[in-house]
Design an enzyme around this catalytic site. Sequence first.
Site, mmCIF file in Angstrom:
data_model
loop_
_atom_site.group_PDB
_atom_site.id
_atom_site.type_symbol
_atom_site.label_atom_id
_atom_site.label_comp_id
_atom_site.label_asym_id
_atom_site.label_seq_id
_atom_site.Cartn_x
_atom_site.Cartn_y
_atom_site.Cartn_z
ATOM 1 N N THR A 131 0.853 -1.178 0.000
ATOM 2 C CA THR A 131 0.000 0.000 0.000
ATOM 3 C C THR A 131 0.883 1.219 0.000
ATOM 4 O OG1 THR A 131 -0.074 0.283 2.393
ATOM 5 C CG2 THR A 131 -1.639 -1.284 1.437
ATOM 6 N N ALA A 167 1.032 3.170 2.361
ATOM 7 C CA ALA A 167 1.418 3.414 3.744
ATOM 8 C C ALA A 167 2.705 2.694 4.101
ATOM 9 C CB ALA A 167 0.298 2.980 4.694
ATOM 10 N N CYS A 168 2.848 1.446 3.679
ATOM 11 C CA CYS A 168 4.048 0.699 4.018
ATOM 12 C C CYS A 168 4.248 -0.411 3.002
ATOM 13 C CB CYS A 168 3.965 0.115 5.426
ATOM 14 S SG CYS A 168 2.641 -1.076 5.632
ATOM 15 N N GLY A 169 5.492 -0.815 2.860
ATOM 16 C CA GLY A 169 5.801 -1.855 1.891
ATOM 17 C C GLY A 169 5.870 -3.219 2.547
#
Length: 290
Positions: A119, A121-123
Site C-alpha cells: 500500500t 502506507a508501508c511496503g
Amino acid sequence: MGRVTDSKRIRTVRVRDGTLYAGRKGDHVAVEEPLDIRLNGHELSLTMRTPGHDVELIHGFLHGEGMITHREDITEARYCDGAVIDSDSGFAQNTYNVMDFTTSRPQLLPVTAKAFTTTSACGVCGSESIDAVRQKSRFTLMKDWQLDPRTLLDAARALTQQQAVFARTGGVHAAALVSRAGEILAVREDVGRHNAVDKIIGWALMEDLLPLRDHVLLVSSRASFEITQKAYMAGIPLLACVSAASSLAVETAEEFGQTLVGFTRALDDGDGRMNVYTHPERLDLSAAEG
C-alpha cells in the site's frame, strides 16, 4: 504518464483571535492510483502509487526482492489493458495502471506464486527475517569513508527545494540519491515512501550505478524496516531520514553495518540537527565540540 496532482474545491476553517472563519478555495492533492505489477504475464503485486516513473519503481521493487540484479534481466516493460471497459466499444482501455515485465530468466516464473500486496502506507519486505535479507543481498557495505554531517544537512536543505509535488500538495514523500560530495543525483516523489525509494533505486539500476557504495539515501519520511532493507540491497551504507526511525529499522541497520540517521533537520540559516542511531563512524565528528 498519469496525473501527479489533482485540483479540488475545498472548505477552509480557521480561528483567529478567537473568531471562527470559514471559506472556500481551490487546492491541490497528490494523486494516488493502483499499479498492478505483472511478471512474465502473472500477477505479482498491487501497490498504490503516484503515477510517473513506473518503470523505475518496478525495477527497484524487483531488485529489492532479489528477483533481478541488472537491467538486462528485464527484456520488456509495457503497459497493458486495464480492467476498465469502454461503454461504447466494449474493449478494455489502457488505464496505464497495469504493467507487465518480461524477464530474460524463465526460472522467475515460479516466484509469482508468492503474494505481494503493498500500500502507499508501508511496503512488504518479502523476507522472513533479517538473515533472509542478508542472504539475498549481493553487496557488502563500505566502511572506509566518512561524511561531514554538514554535507548531509546541506543535502537535506537542497532536497526541500526539489520537492515540486510536495510543494503543491504537501501529500507525498521524497527519496534522493546523494553523492559523498553532497550532490543530489536524483529525486523521486510518491505517496508511498517505499515507492519513492524503489523509484530511486530503480533509476540507479537502469543507470548501471549499483552497487551504491559511495552514496547516501535521503528520505523525507521516517525510516522503516523496508526502506532500510531496500537501501542495504542496493549497497547503500548510509540512510538518512527527516523523521524518526522504527525499532526494527534501527535493529536492521545495526545488524547490516549501516549508518542510520534520523530527524535530519536542516534550517535555512545553515544550522541543523540529526540523531545517529547506528554506526556513527561514517560521520566525521573530528571537529565537533562536546
